[in-house]
Design a protein around this motif. Structure first.
Motif, PDB file in Angstrom:
ATOM      1  N   MET A 123      76.552  46.119  40.471  1.00 47.78           N
ATOM      2  CA  MET A 123      77.268  47.106  39.664  1.00 47.78           C
ATOM      3  C   MET A 123      78.324  46.413  38.818  1.00 47.78           C
ATOM      4  SD  MET A 123      77.746  50.329  42.260  1.00 47.78           S
ATOM      5  CE  MET A 123      78.401  49.321  43.587  1.00 47.78           C
ATOM      6  N   ASP A 142      78.320  50.568  34.919  1.00 46.86           N
ATOM      7  CA  ASP A 142      78.277  51.658  35.905  1.00 46.86           C
ATOM      8  C   ASP A 142      79.588  52.430  35.911  1.00 46.86           C
ATOM      9  OD1 ASP A 142      75.652  50.985  37.380  1.00 46.86           O
ATOM     10  OD2 ASP A 142      76.730  49.080  37.391  1.00 46.86           O
ATOM     11  N   LYS A 162      78.727  58.423  34.811  1.00 42.80           N
ATOM     12  CA  LYS A 162      79.320  57.132  35.153  1.00 42.80           C
ATOM     13  C   LYS A 162      80.712  57.381  35.728  1.00 42.80           C
ATOM     14  CE  LYS A 162      77.017  54.582  31.401  1.00 42.80           C
ATOM     15  NZ  LYS A 162      76.158  53.694  32.205  1.00 42.80           N
ATOM     16  N   GLU A 178      75.784  54.959  43.647  1.00 45.66           N
ATOM     17  CA  GLU A 178      74.644  54.040  43.756  1.00 45.66           C
ATOM     18  C   GLU A 178      73.754  54.404  44.943  1.00 45.66           C
ATOM     19  OE1 GLU A 178      72.162  50.933  42.644  1.00 45.66           O
ATOM     20  OE2 GLU A 178      73.851  51.817  41.565  1.00 45.66           O
TER      21      GLU A 178
END
Length: 211
Positions: free
Chosen positions: A1, A79, A117, A190
């Protein structure tokens, strides 16, 4: 990430930079890659409301001569996004606002490149105007359906000369807690991608009060 942080201060390593570093250090401790992009010392032109980004839908602003399109792609690929600004007359730095206006307009015109995000804002201020500037930054995040981690106070840190914010113990804690919470949120997002179905994006409704 990865998290990309945008430094809206004219000073490359002024107090806004140090505020962002306090957050990114916590992210890096959790194995999250970070990058700080210096925006505040660049000549960034303001949005001219031409609407070409909505017409072209190529994820680009048609204005030439600056790095806004490069930064838009960094936002798309990341991310998480951190927005950092000093306070100028109780408001955002001019270059930072020009960048954000164009970047988020292009994002929205291209299906919302930053939707879901993680996004957070931090502000470095000498004395007053921190909360109004913090709210201004957050307007971009909330408009774009971003996920916003919080800290244990508003994300404002105080100092005048470069590095002086490192004497603000409460401000430093605010940035550390924000970094930890942002890392936690990124990990949750995630881990949940394959387990929890994201809500379908609704087409934006525009209601005009004068017809």
């Amino acid at each position: 990430m990865k998290v990309v942080a945008f430094n809206g201060s004219p000073k490359k390593e002024g107090n806004t930079y140090h505020a962002l570093k306090l957050v990114t250090e916590q992210l890096e401790m959790q194995g999250i890659e970070t990058e700080i992009v210096h925006v505040g010392n660049k000549g960034v032109k303001g949005c001219i409301a031409c609407g070409q980004c909505a017409k072209n839908k190529d994820e680009k602003c048609v204005i030439k001569g600056d790095d806004v399109n490069i930064w838009i792609q960094k936002m798309k690929e990341a991310d998480g996004i951190l927005l950092g600004s000093p306070v100028h007359y109780a408001s955002l730095g001019a270059n930072m606002k020009s960048f954000l206006d164009r970047a988020f307009y292009v994002s929205g015109a291209n299906g919302n490149l930053v939707r879901h995000k993680a996004g957070a804002s931090v502000v470095a201020v000498r004395r007053s105007g921190g909360i109004p500037t913090f709210n201004e930054l957050n307007n971009y995040l909330t408009y774009s359906e971003m996920m916003i981690p919080t800290s244990n106070y508003w994300n404002v840190i105080h100092g005048t000369t470069p590095g002086q914010v490192l004497q603000d113990e409460e401000g430093m804690q605010i940035m550390r807690v924000l970094g930890k919470n942002m890392a936690y949120l990124l990990q949750l997002i995630e881990q949940g991608k394959d387990k929890v179905e994201a809500p379908v994006q609704e087409k934006k409704i525009y209601t005009n009060f004068i017809r």
